[in-house]
Design a protein around this motif. Structure first.
Motif, PDB file in Angstrom:
ATOM      1  N   GLU A 284     -14.191  -5.822   4.452  1.00 58.84           N
ATOM      2  CA  GLU A 284     -14.432  -4.380   4.483  1.00 58.84           C
ATOM      3  C   GLU A 284     -13.264  -3.653   5.135  1.00 58.84           C
ATOM      4  OE1 GLU A 284     -18.433  -1.997   5.325  1.00 58.84           O
ATOM      5  OE2 GLU A 284     -17.590  -2.853   7.163  1.00 58.84           O
ATOM      6  N   SER A 285     -12.730  -4.234   6.201  1.00 54.11           N
ATOM      7  CA  SER A 285     -11.582  -3.636   6.875  1.00 54.11           C
ATOM      8  C   SER A 285     -10.350  -3.627   5.974  1.00 54.11           C
ATOM      9  CB  SER A 285     -11.290  -4.420   8.164  1.00 54.11           C
ATOM     10  OG  SER A 285     -10.123  -3.935   8.793  1.00 54.11           O
ATOM     11  N   LEU A 286     -10.130  -4.710   5.237  1.00 57.26           N
ATOM     12  CA  LEU A 286      -8.986  -4.782   4.325  1.00 57.26           C
ATOM     13  C   LEU A 286      -9.103  -3.764   3.200  1.00 57.26           C
ATOM     14  CD1 LEU A 286      -8.598  -8.669   4.075  1.00 57.26           C
ATOM     15  CD2 LEU A 286      -7.081  -7.095   5.281  1.00 57.26           C
TER      16      LEU A 286
ATOM     17  N   PHE B 212      -6.114  -0.977   3.352  1.00 58.81           N
ATOM     18  CA  PHE B 212      -5.028  -1.208   2.405  1.00 58.81           C
ATOM     19  C   PHE B 212      -5.415  -0.942   0.948  1.00 58.81           C
ATOM     20  CE2 PHE B 212      -4.472  -4.257   5.970  1.00 58.81           C
ATOM     21  CZ  PHE B 212      -3.342  -3.677   6.532  1.00 58.81           C
ATOM     22  N   ARG B 213      -6.622  -0.454   0.727  1.00 57.98           N
ATOM     23  CA  ARG B 213      -7.102  -0.148  -0.627  1.00 57.98           C
ATOM     24  C   ARG B 213      -6.924  -1.340  -1.578  1.00 57.98           C
ATOM     25  NH1 ARG B 213      -7.304   5.524  -1.344  1.00 57.98           N
ATOM     26  NH2 ARG B 213      -7.996   6.379   0.662  1.00 57.98           N
ATOM     27  N   LEU B 214      -7.250  -2.528  -1.130  1.00 56.87           N
ATOM     28  CA  LEU B 214      -7.144  -3.696  -1.987  1.00 56.87           C
ATOM     29  C   LEU B 214      -8.058  -3.554  -3.189  1.00 56.87           C
ATOM     30  CD1 LEU B 214      -5.713  -4.891   0.536  1.00 56.87           C
ATOM     31  CD2 LEU B 214      -6.872  -7.045   0.033  1.00 56.87           C
ATOM     32  N   ARG B 215      -7.606  -4.074  -4.338  1.00 54.70           N
ATOM     33  CA  ARG B 215      -8.465  -4.071  -5.514  1.00 54.70           C
ATOM     34  C   ARG B 215      -9.541  -5.149  -5.392  1.00 54.70           C
ATOM     35  NH1 ARG B 215      -6.310  -1.401 -10.025  1.00 54.70           N
ATOM     36  NH2 ARG B 215      -5.059   0.323  -9.218  1.00 54.70           N
TER      37      ARG B 215
ATOM     38  N   PHE C 291       0.831  -1.207   0.000  1.00 53.87           N
ATOM     39  CA  PHE C 291       0.000   0.000   0.000  1.00 53.87           C
ATOM     40  C   PHE C 291       0.868   1.260   0.000  1.00 53.87           C
ATOM     41  CE2 PHE C 291      -2.173   3.264   2.655  1.00 53.87           C
ATOM     42  CZ  PHE C 291      -3.163   3.600   1.767  1.00 53.87           C
ATOM     43  N   THR C 292       1.928   1.249   0.802  1.00 52.45           N
ATOM     44  CA  THR C 292       2.827   2.410   0.856  1.00 52.45           C
ATOM     45  C   THR C 292       3.493   2.638  -0.497  1.00 52.45           C
ATOM     46  OG1 THR C 292       3.264   2.022   3.210  1.00 52.45           O
ATOM     47  CG2 THR C 292       4.843   3.391   2.010  1.00 52.45           C
TER      48      THR C 292
END
Length: 406
Positions: A237-239, A243-246, A196-197
């Motif tokens: 939802e938390s992920l 972490f802006r997961l696709r 993510f970073t």
């Protein structure tokens, strides 16, 4: 062992990983090779990009040897499955051969853990580095990240891969500690944070080196323990938020030969996996929250889709007047999607919406009719109880066509 024998073993071993997709990848060609092919050969999976292109990927493991003994995994240390291992050069050769034959346009590469997390990650990176730098390969590359690997190795992987993924495997810390005690939720999330970073750095600094432009994804195994759907979706939802997961992929647990007693002997219904994907799409595309889809702990209904289940639980909000309702609420009507909502909003700027407009836009009227009003239509079904509507609108099993001899 012959290369084809290795391919047979390691392509079959890779089929349990569902976190393989190419959505968000840039369209590329390599040295004039622009054709995309499709085949059902072993080790090839098919994904679709947002613009509708079919992308075929060679999907294999570097090796199915593994130091870990995760109870749900067919490649666990104590499993007696046949073992094989590719060298990085062999994976490169296979990828280029399949690409030149127009069978694939990219590579999905995962691996069991051998020697150490860092050594395994170095071997995976070597494959991508050889493809990109020595062979100028411009196809799609998806690399599975080893969570315990050095963050610098994960950063290096992101410079060669289009997408990185870190499998969280189970949605709760307790589940992971019980079935995969050698894995650590903390290291998995640190790896996600590293990716993510890297993505954020590219967004904020235009001159920063390329880093995983198709983002990151993960996989959760459904049915390997007693975790319910509510917990699974709240975890997803938390992920997404942290972490802006696709994508979060859901893989129904599949009992494997000589499974340990710590995991179920029977697979969960595949419909459960399907309902989780539907609910996940509501989170990503429709603005739903996980808490809206559940009245408390529990699983999603199997007989009706999550959007319809929500509408039936919130009958006081319906029917909606399509000529006045907010677009976000129109999109929540069962049988009406986001594209149709946009077209309806554009249409009502010109004139009032009529029932025939929904027919022309190909809405699923069997589901939508009880939940909307137009200038010439008001549903009688609106007075029916939710229980009655559920009976009318539940999914029916598709008829199976019998063969000539029964």
């Amino acid at each position: 062992m012959q290369l084809i024998e290795k391919l047979s073993i390691l392509a079959d071993a890779a089929k349990y990983d569902a976190s393989c997709a190419s959505s968000g990848a840039p369209k590329r060609s390599s040295q004039g090779k622009t054709g995309l092919g499709a085949t059902d050969g072993m080790g090839i999976c098919h994904s679709y990009t947002p613009d509708g292109r079919c992308v075929s990927l060679l999907k294999i493991l570097l090796t199915n040897f593994c130091l870990y003994d995760c109870q749900y995994c067919v490649n666990r240390r104590s499993s007696d499955v046949p073992r094989a291992r590719f060298t990085p050069e062999e994976v490169v050769t296979l990828t280029l051969d399949f690409y030149r034959r127009n069978c694939v346009s990219g590579l999905f590469l995962s691996s069991g853990i051998i020697r150490s997390a860092d050594y395994t990650m170095e071997q995976i990176i070597r494959v991508a580095k050889l493809l990109r730098e020595e062979h100028e390969f411009r196809g799609y590359i998806h690399l599975k990240t080893i969570p315990d690997a050095d963050p610098l190795l994960i950063e290096e992987a992101g410079r060669y891969a289009d997408r990185l993924s870190v499998n969280i495997e189970l949605p709760t810390d307790l589940g992971l500690k019980t079935l995969a005690p050698e894995k650590d939720v903390g290291s998995i999330k640190r790896a996600m944070q590293t990716i993510f970073t890297g993505e954020q750095t590219v967004r904020n600094e235009p001159r920063a080196p390329r880093f995983a432009p198709a983002g990151q994804s993960t996989q959760m195994i459904v049915g390997a323990d007693d975790t319910d759907d509510s917990t699974i979706l709240h975890s997803a939802e938390s992920l997404y938020g942290n972490f802006r997961l696709r994508r979060v992929y859901y893989s129904a647990f599949s009992p494997i030969p000589n499974s340990p007693k710590s995991v179920p002997l029977a697979a969960p219904p595949l419909m459960r996996e399907h309902r989780l994907y539907q609910a996940d799409f509501l989170l990503r595309a429709y603005g739903f929250k996980a808490g809206e889809l559940f009245q408390g702990p529990g699983d999603l209904a199997l007989d009706i889709d999550p959007k319809l289940a929500w509408a039936l639980e919130n009958r006081d909000l319906f029917p909606l007047d399509l000529n006045r309702a907010e677009p976000a609420m129109i999109a929540r009507i069962p049988g009406i999607g986001i594209r149709t909502t946009k077209r309806l909003v554009e249409l009502r700027r010109q004139r009032r919406i009529r029932y025939e407009d929904l027919t022309r836009l190909r809405c699923v009227l069997t589901k939508a009719k009880p939940f909307f009003i137009t200038c010439d239509y008001h549903p009688r079904q609106a007075e029916n109880s939710s229980h009655s509507l559920r009976q009318q609108l539940q999914d029916r099993p598709q008829p199976v066509q019998m063969g000539l001899w029964g």
